[in-house]
Design an enzyme around this catalytic site. Structure first.
Site, mmCIF file in Angstrom:
data_model
loop_
_atom_site.group_PDB
_atom_site.id
_atom_site.type_symbol
_atom_site.label_atom_id
_atom_site.label_comp_id
_atom_site.label_asym_id
_atom_site.label_seq_id
_atom_site.Cartn_x
_atom_site.Cartn_y
_atom_site.Cartn_z
ATOM 1 N N SER A 141 35.607 -21.329 22.928
ATOM 2 C CA SER A 141 36.906 -21.447 22.273
ATOM 3 C C SER A 141 37.961 -21.552 23.360
ATOM 4 O O SER A 141 37.746 -21.103 24.505
ATOM 5 C CB SER A 141 37.178 -20.208 21.405
ATOM 6 O OG SER A 141 38.530 -20.150 20.982
ATOM 7 N N TYR A 154 36.805 -11.028 19.754
ATOM 8 C CA TYR A 154 36.678 -12.488 19.806
ATOM 9 C C TYR A 154 37.067 -13.007 21.185
ATOM 10 O O TYR A 154 36.356 -13.811 21.800
ATOM 11 C CB TYR A 154 37.549 -13.134 18.732
ATOM 12 C CG TYR A 154 37.351 -14.626 18.601
ATOM 13 C CD1 TYR A 154 36.298 -15.137 17.850
ATOM 14 C CD2 TYR A 154 38.210 -15.531 19.227
ATOM 15 C CE1 TYR A 154 36.106 -16.508 17.722
ATOM 16 C CE2 TYR A 154 38.026 -16.898 19.105
ATOM 17 C CZ TYR A 154 36.972 -17.375 18.357
ATOM 18 O OH TYR A 154 36.787 -18.738 18.247
ATOM 19 N N LYS A 158 34.336 -14.700 23.796
ATOM 20 C CA LYS A 158 34.507 -16.116 24.119
ATOM 21 C C LYS A 158 34.731 -16.316 25.615
ATOM 22 O O LYS A 158 34.265 -17.304 26.197
ATOM 23 C CB LYS A 158 35.641 -16.723 23.297
ATOM 24 C CG LYS A 158 35.331 -16.813 21.806
ATOM 25 C CD LYS A 158 34.064 -17.613 21.544
ATOM 26 C CE LYS A 158 33.775 -17.789 20.062
ATOM 27 N NZ LYS A 158 32.571 -18.613 19.799
#
Length: 274
Positions: A141, A154, A158
């Site tokens: 991401s 998250y 990532k």
């Protein structure tokens, strides 16, 4: 890399970027195993693909947080089509809002967004190194290069996915193993909307941070960009080119970037109150 005639596995293939990648791979001449935690979703994608390309796609229900299921997925792909040429570690979860409420939420996010990549690579590398070729595609991401307002887990996982892809490329790139790392911003998938549907102001800010930073692309648009990057064997795939400028500004003056991100986060939270 030309994908025609290749065997590919796409995790998280039951929709979104994964579903679009699976369909595009088959259109370009590959045979694909569509894997997803949601078995019915994987079957739906494989059935849609097979209407125009009979026998080119099969569906497998798989939870990539479980190494035994990754092993079974790879075994099924090899039994159906033969040795795997491309593995798309695409499955991902949004993780908890903020710091999360417990370690289990973090463990799940780490397992899906990072350890699934490590485990798949560990299983695939012996065969790839013996054959002198293989391609690992990691869906990370833009958050892995920048950060993710609203979700520590998250953002951290990532970043780790980007770091692992870098390591693979450095360690095995001269032995025939190619690696690409996909780092998009907004893509119109359920994952994008997870924050705004969380009922939490910080979660809603997480979604707005992405949707207000640049265009929200369709999964098909991202798949098109990925295929072009694979043909060039490019490591960093940026469907939103402006991410590179953001990344450069971050590296050029880290403290200024952190200050700017705090201000941006506050604007997003203030907007939620108005």
């Amino acid at each position: 890399m030309q994908v025609a005639g290749k065997i590919a596995v796409v995790t998280g293939g039951g929709g979104g970027i994964g579903g679009a990648l699976a369909a595009r791979l088959v259109r370009d001449g590959a045979r694909v195993v569509v894997a997803d935690l949601d078995t019915d979703a994987a079957k739906g994608i494989a059935a849609t693909i097979s209407r125009d390309h009979p026998g080119a796609a099969v569906a497998v229900g798989a939870d990539v947080s479980d190494i035994a299921q990754i092993e079974a997925l790879i075994a099924r792909a090899e039994a159906e089509f033969g040795p795997i040429d491309l593995y798309f570690a695409n499955a991902g979860v949004a993780g908890p809002v903020g710091l999360g409420e417990d370690d289990l939420q973090w463990a799940t996010t780490i397992d899906v967004n990072l350890r699934a990549h490590v485990r798949a690579a560990r299983l695939l590398l012996p065969g790839w190194l013996e054959r002198g070729e293989g391609y690992f595609v990691s869906t990370a991401s833009a958050a892995g290069l920048l950060t993710q307002i609203g979700s520590a887990a998250y953002s951290v996982t990532k970043h780790a996915a980007v770091g692992f892809a870098e390591w693979l490329a450095v360690t095995y790139g001269d032995r025939g193993v190619r690696v690409s790392c996909l780092c998009p911003m907004g893509v119109e998938t359920p994952l994008l909307r997870a924050g705004e549907n969380s009922g939490d102001a910080l979660g809603a800010a997480a979604t707005r941070a992405v949707t207000s930073a640049g265009a929200v692309l369709t999964p098909d648009e991202v798949a098109e960009i990925v295929m072009a990057a694979l043909e060039q064997e490019r490591f960093l795939i940026l469907p939103h080119p402006e991410v590179l400028d953001m990344y450069r500004r971050k590296g050029a003056d880290y403290d200024r970037w952190l200050s700017g991100m705090r201000q941006y986060q506050q604007r997003l939270l203030d907007g939620a109150k108005s």
